[in-house]
Design an enzyme around this catalytic site. Sequence first.
Site, PDB file in Angstrom:
ATOM      1  N   CYS A 121      -5.255  -7.998   7.661  1.00 38.04           N
ATOM      2  CA  CYS A 121      -4.203  -7.515   6.876  1.00 38.04           C
ATOM      3  C   CYS A 121      -2.917  -8.230   7.562  1.00 38.04           C
ATOM      4  CB  CYS A 121      -4.015  -6.016   6.682  1.00 38.04           C
ATOM      5  SG  CYS A 121      -5.070  -5.298   5.451  1.00 38.04           S
ATOM      6  N   HIS A 141       0.821  -1.304   0.023  1.00 37.13           N
ATOM      7  CA  HIS A 141      -0.100  -0.145  -0.134  1.00 37.13           C
ATOM      8  C   HIS A 141       0.824   1.337   0.011  1.00 37.13           C
ATOM      9  CE1 HIS A 141      -3.852  -2.177   0.437  1.00 37.13           C
ATOM     10  NE2 HIS A 141      -3.367  -3.026   1.352  1.00 37.13           N
TER      11      HIS A 141
END
Length: 269
Positions: A230, A182
Site C-alpha cells: 500500500c 479506505h
Amino acid sequence: MKVTLWAIGAAAGASIAISAGLAQSDNPVEEYRRMLADPFANPGFLWVDEGERLWNEKRGPKNASLEQCDLGLGPGVLDGAYAQLPRYFPDVDKVMDAESRIVHCMVTLQGFDEAEIRRRAFSTRDRKSELEALVAFVAEKSSGHKFSIPLTHPKEKEAYALGEAVFYRRGSFFDFSCATCHSQDGLRIRLQELGNMRKQEDAARALTSWPTYRVSHETLRTMQHRMWDCFWQMRMPDLVHGSEVSIALITWLTKNAEGGELEVPSIKR
C-alpha cells in the site's frame, strides 16, 4: 505434515480450472471470484505445511526449533494466538505483531540474524520466504477464532493512536494517505472494491483474510507485505518490515476489525 494430494493438484492445476470455468460462465468476474473462494483450489495451504515443518525443525546456529516460541499466550501455545496480535510483550518492552514476534523467536531461540531474516521476509519469483510460510502456519491455527487484541497497556494504546494518525497522514508525490482509498463507502479501483477501514464490517472482511495466496504474485502474502505494498502504491518511502509504524497501523486496523472471524489462508487475485 498436512500436505494432501488435492493440495498438490490444486497448486498445479488451479489456473487451468479457472480458465475452463471462466470460458463457460455468463459472468466471468463473479465466476472467477467464486472459484478463488474454493478452499480446494488454494495453494496457500502448501505454505501452511511448509511453515509447520519449519516451526518444528531444529535449525539455525542454536540448532533449536520454534516450539517454545511465546506468541502471547505462553510458550508453544498457537491456537488463537494470531487472533490476539499485535500486543505488548514485557520481555522486549514493546508492541509486536505476529511477524515481528516470530522474527524475535527465530533470533533468540534459533540464533538467526535478524537483518537477514527481514531482508528475505518477502517471497520473490524465484525464492520463497520462510517467514511467510511460518506466518501462514501460525495464522491458520487461529482460523475460526475472532480478532480480540488487548488495548490496556500504555504502549498498546500508543500504538493504536499512532496507527490512526498514520492512516490519515498524507504525503509523497500523490499527496495520498491510507484514508484516501479506505475511508469512504463504495470506492473501487478497476474491479477491486476498496473497503472503508473505519467500519468494523469492512475492516473485519479485509483483516480476517490475511495471510492470503496472491494468484497474481504466485505466492502467499502476509499483512506486513500488504502494508508495504500500500505504501508503495502511494509512492511513499519503503515501509520497513516490522517497523513501529507498520505495527501501529496493523494494530489500529486489527482493533477496528475486532469480532471478525479469521479464515486463513485465503486466496485473492
